[in-house]
Design a protein around this motif. Structure first.
Motif, PDB file in Angstrom:
ATOM      1  N   ASN A 217      37.425  17.039  25.000  1.00 25.21           N
ATOM      2  CA  ASN A 217      37.478  17.521  23.589  1.00 25.21           C
ATOM      3  C   ASN A 217      38.936  17.544  23.286  1.00 25.21           C
ATOM      4  O   ASN A 217      39.119  17.535  21.903  1.00 25.21           O
ATOM      5  CB  ASN A 217      36.869  19.029  23.530  1.00 25.21           C
ATOM      6  N   HIS A 218      40.017  17.521  24.203  1.00 26.83           N
ATOM      7  CA  HIS A 218      41.150  17.515  23.763  1.00 26.83           C
ATOM      8  C   HIS A 218      41.874  15.988  23.754  1.00 26.83           C
ATOM      9  O   HIS A 218      42.571  15.653  22.868  1.00 26.83           O
ATOM     10  CB  HIS A 218      42.127  18.364  24.921  1.00 26.83           C
ATOM     11  N   ASN A 238      34.439  18.953  29.694  1.00 31.33           N
ATOM     12  CA  ASN A 238      34.626  19.453  28.375  1.00 31.33           C
ATOM     13  C   ASN A 238      34.419  20.471  27.870  1.00 31.33           C
ATOM     14  O   ASN A 238      33.695  21.277  28.488  1.00 31.33           O
ATOM     15  CB  ASN A 238      33.675  18.126  27.820  1.00 31.33           C
ATOM     16  N   ARG A 239      35.154  21.045  26.868  1.00 28.77           N
ATOM     17  CA  ARG A 239      34.815  22.463  26.375  1.00 28.77           C
ATOM     18  C   ARG A 239      34.853  22.616  24.849  1.00 28.77           C
ATOM     19  O   ARG A 239      35.248  23.523  24.321  1.00 28.77           O
ATOM     20  CB  ARG A 239      35.736  23.428  27.089  1.00 28.77           C
ATOM     21  N   GLY A 240      34.150  21.477  24.346  1.00 29.29           N
ATOM     22  CA  GLY A 240      34.282  21.604  22.682  1.00 29.29           C
ATOM     23  C   GLY A 240      33.872  20.236  22.154  1.00 29.29           C
ATOM     24  O   GLY A 240      33.191  19.335  22.973  1.00 29.29           O
ATOM     25  N   THR A 241      33.988  19.895  21.083  1.00 31.96           N
ATOM     26  CA  THR A 241      33.627  18.655  20.213  1.00 31.96           C
ATOM     27  C   THR A 241      35.035  17.647  20.210  1.00 31.96           C
ATOM     28  O   THR A 241      36.072  18.351  19.991  1.00 31.96           O
ATOM     29  CB  THR A 241      32.937  18.890  18.941  1.00 31.96           C
ATOM     30  N   VAL A 242      34.892  16.826  19.605  1.00 29.96           N
ATOM     31  CA  VAL A 242      35.832  15.803  19.732  1.00 29.96           C
ATOM     32  C   VAL A 242      35.538  14.625  18.666  1.00 29.96           C
ATOM     33  O   VAL A 242      34.318  14.306  18.754  1.00 29.96           O
ATOM     34  CB  VAL A 242      36.665  14.960  20.873  1.00 29.96           C
ATOM     35  N   GLU A 243      36.432  14.211  17.842  1.00 30.16           N
ATOM     36  CA  GLU A 243      36.108  13.071  16.910  1.00 30.16           C
ATOM     37  C   GLU A 243      36.661  11.860  17.594  1.00 30.16           C
ATOM     38  O   GLU A 243      37.918  11.835  17.739  1.00 30.16           O
ATOM     39  CB  GLU A 243      36.692  13.378  15.479  1.00 30.16           C
TER      40      GLU A 243
END
Length: 319
Positions: A217-218, A238-243
């Protein structure tokens, strides 16, 4: 027997030492006297009921561990009482004096490893092997970035890649982490807390064949720009979302793979264990233990394993 348990989903501080019944193995199971238990982030997710993980209560945390077989079920033929083993995904929790294990997730412990070191093998080294070889199809001569390399899985990945003759670049967030990676044999260490740390690699001639990513996510959007033609990213953490921009993949004919150890079948796990054992015996792989805790310090270990700046494995000394 003594065990650290929690009665419902909650914080690490709710873990308490209890006197629990010693478990009894079924016909196809084994009972292990635990020498040491590993501590991994997934243990905290199960304890707290987050990231789609569930538990039954009272819950004894701990997937990984190592010890000595104290009893075997009537149908078990491949193990013997007194044998040294390591295990993962056990059936009753490794933060206890005894735990029940499935034969499909228990493996002979290399003579070169202590119980504390053996407790570091299950999730970290199996995940690293699966990410590098099973998903990213890395091979000798590949240029590999281990992105976030100072944790348990990261160090295992670095050791495996170096042992296989890969050109390894690894990232750290602290000078202590960078020092540890150099001690492991990494010649090129980059600091991932610097905003432009991937810039020198974001062209086809300088890009990576493989990136093993510990915090997608980073980093994933910038990872894709740092691949060479046909490059692969294996997402371990992974600990979130990412574009992301899919054109970064298209321009490089690249791919992103997810890595989840829970998806690996017993037959493949056995092959990974077989591949790892001689590397441990020869000293080509060696778990790095950052800190060893007493059983009653499990709550502190659960808090510490989620902190940034990891420098190896956290281990619970049981007996």
């Amino acid at each position: 027997m003594k065990a650290m348990q929690i009665q419902e989903y909650g914080p690490a501080s709710a873990l308490a030492l209890t006197e629990a019944p010693q478990p009894t193995p079924a016909a196809d199971q084994i009972l292990v006297k635990v020498g040491a238990a590993g501590v991994n982030p997934v243990d905290t997710y199960i304890r707290s009921g987050t990231n789609n993980y569930t538990a039954s209560f009272p819950h004894t945390p701990g997937s990984d561990g190592a010890g000595t077989i104290s009893a075997i079920g009537s149908d078990v033929t491949e193990f013997t009482v007194g044998q040294r083993v390591y295990f993962s995904r056990n059936l009753s929790g490794s933060s206890a004096e005894y735990c029940v294990c499935a034969t499909t997730h228990t493996y002979p412990l290399a003579d070169a490893l202590s119980f504390e070191e053996g407790a570091c093998v299950g999730i970290p080294y199996t995940t690293a092997h699966r990410a590098l070889f099973g998903r990213a199809n890395a091979k000798t001569g590949d240029k590999v970035l281990v992105h976030g390399a100072t944790g348990a899985v990261g160090i295992a990945t670095v050791q495996l890649a170096l042992a296989a003759g890969m050109d390894v670049v690894a990232s750290a967030g602290t000078e202590d982490g960078a020092k540890l990676l150099r001690e492991q044999g990494v010649e090129t260490v980059i600091m991932h807390n610097q905003g432009d740390h991937l810039a020198p690699f974001q062209s086809l001639p300088t890009g990576f064949d493989v990136i093993i990513e510990m915090l997608a996510n980073h980093n994933l959007d910038q990872d894709l720009k740092a691949l060479t033609f046909g490059g692969r990213v294996a997402v371990v953490g992974n600990r979130g979302t990412v574009e992301i921009n899919p054109r970064d993949l298209m321009a490089r004919d690249a791919a992103v793979f997810g890595v989840a150890l829970a998806n690996v079948k017993p037959a493949e796990l056995a092959l990974i264990a077989k591949a790892l054992k001689p590397l441990f015996e020869k000293g080509m792989l060696k778990p790095v233990i950052r800190r060893t805790y007493e059983l009653t310090e499990l709550a502190q270990a659960h808090d510490d394993v989620l902190k940034s700046g990891a420098l190896g494995n956290l281990v619970i000394r049981v007996s």
